[in-house]
Design a protein around this motif. Sequence first.
Motif, mmCIF file in Angstrom:
data_model
loop_
_atom_site.group_PDB
_atom_site.id
_atom_site.type_symbol
_atom_site.label_atom_id
_atom_site.label_comp_id
_atom_site.label_asym_id
_atom_site.label_seq_id
_atom_site.Cartn_x
_atom_site.Cartn_y
_atom_site.Cartn_z
ATOM 1 N N TYR A 2 1.355 -1.506 -0.189
ATOM 2 C CA TYR A 2 -0.577 0.099 -0.423
ATOM 3 C C TYR A 2 0.798 1.117 -0.001
ATOM 4 C CZ TYR A 2 0.983 1.049 4.851
ATOM 5 O OH TYR A 2 1.422 0.354 6.170
ATOM 6 N N ARG A 425 -7.540 12.484 7.648
ATOM 7 C CA ARG A 425 -8.915 11.416 7.147
ATOM 8 C C ARG A 425 -8.435 10.444 6.783
ATOM 9 N NH1 ARG A 425 -13.778 10.673 4.886
ATOM 10 N NH2 ARG A 425 -12.851 11.048 2.310
ATOM 11 N N ILE A 429 -7.995 6.527 7.736
ATOM 12 C CA ILE A 429 -9.206 4.893 7.295
ATOM 13 C C ILE A 429 -7.792 4.193 7.149
ATOM 14 C CG2 ILE A 429 -9.819 4.917 4.557
ATOM 15 C CD1 ILE A 429 -10.618 7.393 4.190
ATOM 16 N N VAL A 433 -7.311 -0.134 8.599
ATOM 17 C CA VAL A 433 -7.451 -0.880 8.428
ATOM 18 C C VAL A 433 -6.167 -2.339 8.637
ATOM 19 C CG1 VAL A 433 -9.368 -0.909 6.443
ATOM 20 C CG2 VAL A 433 -6.692 -0.165 5.650
ATOM 21 N N ARG B 85 -6.081 -5.344 13.600
ATOM 22 C CA ARG B 85 -7.055 -4.695 12.790
ATOM 23 C C ARG B 85 -7.699 -4.804 11.223
ATOM 24 N NH1 ARG B 85 -5.167 0.305 16.082
ATOM 25 N NH2 ARG B 85 -3.997 -0.047 13.653
ATOM 26 N N ASN B 86 -6.274 -5.314 10.228
ATOM 27 C CA ASN B 86 -5.723 -5.486 8.923
ATOM 28 C C ASN B 86 -6.468 -7.276 8.863
ATOM 29 O OD1 ASN B 86 -3.725 -7.347 7.137
ATOM 30 N ND2 ASN B 86 -5.163 -5.191 6.532
ATOM 31 N N PHE B 93 -18.345 2.241 8.504
ATOM 32 C CA PHE B 93 -18.108 3.815 9.336
ATOM 33 C C PHE B 93 -19.307 4.155 8.331
ATOM 34 C CE2 PHE B 93 -13.355 3.050 9.426
ATOM 35 C CZ PHE B 93 -13.347 2.977 11.251
ATOM 36 N N PHE B 95 -19.187 7.354 7.488
ATOM 37 C CA PHE B 95 -19.317 8.653 6.626
ATOM 38 C C PHE B 95 -18.705 7.654 5.713
ATOM 39 C CE2 PHE B 95 -20.112 11.278 10.240
ATOM 40 C CZ PHE B 95 -20.802 12.098 9.819
ATOM 41 N N HIS B 97 -15.678 6.495 5.086
ATOM 42 C CA HIS B 97 -14.668 6.768 4.848
ATOM 43 C C HIS B 97 -13.686 6.463 3.799
ATOM 44 C CE1 HIS B 97 -14.990 9.845 8.384
ATOM 45 N NE2 HIS B 97 -14.631 8.382 9.658
ATOM 46 N N LEU B 98 -14.043 6.195 2.223
ATOM 47 C CA LEU B 98 -13.796 6.033 1.271
ATOM 48 C C LEU B 98 -12.300 6.820 0.674
ATOM 49 C CD1 LEU B 98 -16.489 5.036 -1.153
ATOM 50 C CD2 LEU B 98 -14.882 3.257 0.759
ATOM 51 N N LEU B 99 -11.448 5.960 -0.184
ATOM 52 C CA LEU B 99 -10.721 7.479 -0.162
ATOM 53 C C LEU B 99 -10.210 7.574 -1.731
ATOM 54 C CD1 LEU B 99 -6.784 4.935 0.388
ATOM 55 C CD2 LEU B 99 -8.034 6.939 2.116
ATOM 56 N N PRO B 100 -10.779 9.073 -1.897
ATOM 57 C CA PRO B 100 -11.067 9.625 -3.262
ATOM 58 C C PRO B 100 -10.761 9.463 -3.600
ATOM 59 C CG PRO B 100 -9.819 11.325 -1.873
ATOM 60 C CD PRO B 100 -9.883 9.989 -1.073
ATOM 61 N N LEU B 102 -8.146 6.342 -5.021
ATOM 62 C CA LEU B 102 -9.030 4.994 -5.720
ATOM 63 C C LEU B 102 -10.392 5.134 -5.833
ATOM 64 C CD1 LEU B 102 -7.245 3.598 -2.810
ATOM 65 C CD2 LEU B 102 -5.650 4.452 -4.574
ATOM 66 N N GLU B 106 -10.147 -0.325 -5.665
ATOM 67 C CA GLU B 106 -9.059 -0.386 -5.094
ATOM 68 C C GLU B 106 -9.453 0.116 -3.943
ATOM 69 O OE1 GLU B 106 -6.707 1.485 -8.762
ATOM 70 O OE2 GLU B 106 -7.624 3.226 -7.942
ATOM 71 N N ILE B 110 -7.590 -2.032 -0.449
ATOM 72 C CA ILE B 110 -6.489 -1.502 0.641
ATOM 73 C C ILE B 110 -6.267 -2.380 1.770
ATOM 74 C CG2 ILE B 110 -6.560 0.418 2.132
ATOM 75 C CD1 ILE B 110 -4.795 0.553 -0.042
ATOM 76 N N PRO B 111 -7.006 -2.692 2.360
ATOM 77 C CA PRO B 111 -6.935 -3.718 3.107
ATOM 78 C C PRO B 111 -5.644 -4.399 3.113
ATOM 79 C CG PRO B 111 -9.128 -3.354 3.561
ATOM 80 C CD PRO B 111 -8.622 -2.526 1.959
ATOM 81 N N MET B 113 -3.990 -5.048 0.548
ATOM 82 C CA MET B 113 -2.383 -4.220 0.452
ATOM 83 C C MET B 113 -2.054 -4.427 1.327
ATOM 84 S SD MET B 113 -3.341 -1.426 -3.149
ATOM 85 C CE MET B 113 -4.038 -1.306 -4.541
ATOM 86 N N VAL B 114 -2.515 -3.777 2.377
ATOM 87 C CA VAL B 114 -1.559 -3.114 4.097
ATOM 88 C C VAL B 114 -1.058 -4.524 4.992
ATOM 89 C CG1 VAL B 114 -2.327 -2.734 5.706
ATOM 90 C CG2 VAL B 114 -3.428 -1.098 4.603
ATOM 91 N N ARG B 164 -14.957 -3.056 1.174
ATOM 92 C CA ARG B 164 -13.906 -2.760 2.234
ATOM 93 C C ARG B 164 -13.090 -3.683 3.246
ATOM 94 N NH1 ARG B 164 -11.930 3.050 3.594
ATOM 95 N NH2 ARG B 164 -13.490 2.467 4.511
#
Lengths: 544, 233
Positions: A2, A425, A429, A433, B85-86, B93, B95, B97-100, B102, B106, B110-111, B113-114, B164
């Motif tokens: 990531y 933010r 996020i 994760v 957490r992963n 959530f 709101f 909370h997506l990454l704008p 991506l 994608e 993300i989890p 990839m982390v 996600r």
Amino acid sequence: MYKLFLCLRYLRRRRIAFFSVAAVCLCTAMVLIVVSVMNGFLQMVRDRSRGMLGDLIMENQSLQGFPYYQDFIDQVKHDPELGQRIYEATPLIISYGVIRFPSDQITKPAQVLGIRFDETCRVNDFGKGLFYEKYYPGTTTLKPQKEPRLGRDEKGQYVLPTYLEAARSRWEKSAPPDEIAKAWRSKAVPYAGPGAYLPLPDAYAPSGVDTTGLEPVAPAYDGPELPGAIIGTDMVAKRLPTGEYEREYYSRGSTITLTFVPFTDTGKPLESGTGMPSKVFRYADDCRTGVYDIDSMSVYVDFDLLQDVLNMKEDKYTGEQGGGVIPARTTQVQIKLNAGYDPRATRDLLQKQWDEFFMSRIHSVRTPDLLRRVEIRTWEEKQAKYIAAVEKEKYLVTTLFGVISVVAVFLVVCIFYMIVQQKTRDIGIIKSVGATALGVAQIFLAYGAAVGIVGGGIGTIIAVYFVKYINEFQHGLERLGRVFHMDLQVWNPEVYAFDRIPNQVQVWDAVIIYAVAVLMAVAGSVIAAVKAARIWPVEALRYE
Amino acid sequence: MSDVILQAAGLHKSYVMGRTTLDVLKGVSLGVHRGEFVAIMGSSGCGKSTLLHLLGALDVPDRGTVKFDGTDVFGGSNAQRDRLRNRTFGFVFQFYHLLPELNVLENTLIPCMVGHSVAGWLGRRADLRRHATDLLGRLGLGDRLRHRPNELSGGERQRVAIARALANRPQVLLADEPTGNLDAATGCEIMGVLTELNRAGQTVVMVTHDPQVAASAHRIVTLSDGRIRNPKA
């Protein structure tokens, strides 16, 4: 994964990062251009110095020169140790005078150098800078000569004397095609080959006049035999903005008059009773060392001739305590070493030998100081002050531009700080994760590195091309300046000694500056990375 | 619903607000069984989200423990909690909370990839993408893979957030007011998704203040004044 993914995505999608990239790019380009030009300048100083001086120089820095030079040259050439080190040694007389071009009655000060042509070509790079010798190999000489004049063939074309035409054919057989094409593009008029030659009066045809069918005129060597002189290119040719030279004013073989200032061995002006001696020479060739100061005022004539004119040949004197012999003198001896021999070590050996040599002769001259003060120095030592000054200038300019470039780091700091503020933010996020604090920090460090890699890379490419075409840019500026009646000439050869801006980028300079740019961009991202790592996800995600 | 997968005991959490200390949780204890759907209810500011964050190792309690499968979540290192957490918890959530930057796929990945190094990612990339695509297909987003969050409706964004959260096949799905930002119909749709997931065996802990939404859960616990009022409900 990531970290790499997000850092590349941020690089592509965060427009604000482009400003960081631009800042790093400009600073990298600026520093690399400055370092390259300054390094190139220093390298040119060193190369030209060595090219002009050979490896070792022997002189006493007087205009009278020093005697017994030939005995010493012969002695060291036959010395078992020094003999194998020395490739060639040649005496050289450096004096001052006045040059006059009779064709336009222009008089200029000149540095008159007496050289042994063949030996000098072996000792230094003098021969490489000769113009006519390049295109007509074997035809340049300082010996008495006539003026080569063009004839005209049955087709109406100008033709060179056979000897010169054969030499030109020899050159064309060995020269690369682009060089031949370039030579033929020369604007010298009338044209029968590279350089300028005058046609015979019978062969002369004004432009536009049809000469086909006229009786051919054989080319010839014309006029009285006069000793040859090689003249600094900037004295006889006009330098074009492209860096090439146009030889329209003076043709090969035209005459010049040199007036000399002779001194006695004791340093007094020689009273000949007829004023200062003058002599007429033929323009045999012109020489370009690339150092403007030299090319704009040097005239090279035959060593023996100059020695004679300056009264530096063996002579007799009479005095209160009887008379004696004044041995022949030279002002300098230049020595070229065989490859692999250290100039400093050889200098020490030579100096030791000279010290012994002159002690054996000191009682046979009336001016022992001329012998005692002879010093042997390497080319670097002779030019040390100049080289050191350029080196200091290089460090100073590089440091100044380096400091200015630190601005880019602060720009990266500010921009990255703003990005982290905007991305709080997102960082929350990513942490929610499972991303670690270190991982988040690494995103921004990698982001910084990416900015450095891209910005530094583009900056390096820009710098390489800019430096490569720096002379063309300069000429473009010059032309632009002429259009707007402004002086936009950046590089004045009269000020910087060299007629071209150095245009080489050293690979290691580029590698080091690029690496520093990347490191500085990473350093600029550290504060933002630490801030990002410290973001507490719960806080970051609490509100929309 | 036999074994306890998540056990919170005596959780205390307070926040310093200027000169005053706000005690949000005052000794909360709660057990969640495997496969259970638990709704945590309470008024605004009663500490529901704080409890959910502590259960999911997103925040650290002042006192008390959270055990996952009998292991103390806060007994290990930060790295272990990051790993939990992963791999173990999935968060949804209010709101989204997506990454704008991506797109939908994608964001979902993300989890994954982390949780993978570059080499590991390259080795499993195809599998992981297939899994994420399947998930998004099941959630009705099969034709939205390349869209960015700003091109999606609220319901679609929340479904991407659910995808996600499920990308790494978590054992517990933690949803914080998943319908709080949606209209009634879309909220219903999202609850349908969560119920469906729970039926398939997914343990779900959801925070809500809406009794209608909470009604979908097996069990509702009410948080009030920093304590759970009906732990056995």
